[in-house]
Design a protein around this motif. Structure first.
Motif, PDB file in Angstrom:
ATOM      1  N   PHE A  52      -4.777  31.416  12.303  1.00 35.03           N
ATOM      2  CA  PHE A  52      -5.242  30.342  13.179  1.00 35.03           C
ATOM      3  C   PHE A  52      -4.614  30.428  14.567  1.00 35.03           C
ATOM      4  N   ASP A  57      -6.794  28.117  17.195  1.00 35.18           N
ATOM      5  CA  ASP A  57      -6.986  26.761  16.675  1.00 35.18           C
ATOM      6  C   ASP A  57      -5.791  25.875  17.026  1.00 35.18           C
ATOM      7  N   PRO A 181      -5.424  24.354   9.531  1.00 35.69           N
ATOM      8  CA  PRO A 181      -4.027  24.519   9.962  1.00 35.69           C
ATOM      9  C   PRO A 181      -3.085  23.523   9.305  1.00 35.69           C
TER      10      PRO A 181
END
Length: 290
Positions: A52, A57, A181
């Motif tokens: 991620f 992200d 996440p």
């Protein structure tokens, strides 16, 4: 659409976590239990976090880390760690029966929390029917007696069930937003707790790790953690607790089926009846869910 995806995630749970009891048993043949579990979750969480980060992200803010750590400790540190610990002394079949109390823990804690729709009478009956089906499934291959190590295994599995259910309710109540996440950090924090526990208990690899154990650990990381746990956290936000918790019953049925198909383990009419009872129970609980 979210409901359809949630059911797809639930099916993945049923299929994948139905195989992990055996994988855990194989992994701890040459790797200490808490050390194995800690490595599993720290590696899985770290891989997701790295992925991620590369993708750009947004990560959880610092003020969210305490909440994520609590979830990780309940769901993974205790919820998974205690089951792994129990499998040192409890046969995997009996462990499946003991962990099959999860639906009762989840429904009970959710009801006490006063959050979400309470299950109706038919769903409660369905939970008991499903538990009876699990017992039928595994009883031919499991000595249902309080033998050596039974009570320590029993206490460990019930601690796991309680912690998993508390963590699930806590995650649902704090679900203003649910991102992968977030799940990655839950894995990381839970894994760190397991590694710290392993160190405090003096766990260390005393002999060479076998290829069987290493392969089982890789399987647990990829399928049991990266894929299945992420699916669980998604389904947790979109399905009623009574329905979601049925994955535990399905896990046992699928584990027995895989043992028959892949390992040539016996499958008799008694076990077939148990599998049918589990399917009936799933239908009873799910019917009210639409």
């Amino acid at each position: 659409m979210s409901k359809s995806r949630a059911y797809a995630a639930w099916v993945v749970l049923c299929l994948v976590w139905g195989t992990t009891y055996l994988a855990i048993r194989v992994a701890i043949e040459s790797i200490p239990p808490l050390l194995m579990a800690g490595v599993r979750w720290v590696v899985a969480g770290s891989l997701l976090i790295a992925f991620f980060r590369i993708r750009g992200d947004p990560f959880p803010e610092w003020r969210q880390w305490l909440s994520l750590a609590v979830r990780g400790a309940l769901l993974i540190g205790l919820g998974n760690g205690a089951v792994v610990w129990a499998e040192q002394t409890v046969p995997s079949g009996l462990a499946a029966v003991l962990v099959a109390t999860v639906p009762f823990w989840m429904v009970g804690i959710e009801a006490l929390a006063g959050d979400g729709k309470a299950p109706n009478v038919r769903q409660i009956v369905g939970l008991f029917v499903g538990f009876a089906g699990v017992v039928l499934l595994v009883s031919p291959n499991t000595r249902m007696v309080a033998g050596s190590g039974f009570w320590s295994g029993f206490i460990a599995t019930q601690l796991a069930c309680a912690a998993w259910s508390l963590g699930s309710t806590y995650a649902r109540r704090g679900a203003e937003r649910h991102t992968l996440p977030d799940v990655a950090f839950e894995m990381l924090f839970g894994g760190i707790l397991l590694l710290v526990s392993a160190a405090m208990l003096g766990e260390k690899v005393g002999r060479a790790i076998t290829s069987r154990s290493a392969g089982a650990l890789v399987y647990l990381i990829v399928f049991g953690s990266l894929i299945a746990f992420s699916c669980y956290r998604y389904a947790l936000q979109h399905l009623p607790v009574a329905t979601l918790s049925l994955y535990v019953y399905a896990n046992t049925a699928i584990a027995v089926l895989l043992g028959t198909l892949l390992l040539g383990e016996p499958f008799n009419w008694w076990m077939g009846t148990g599998a049918a009872v589990v399917l009936v129970a799933i239908g009873m609980v799910k019917k009210q869910d639409g």
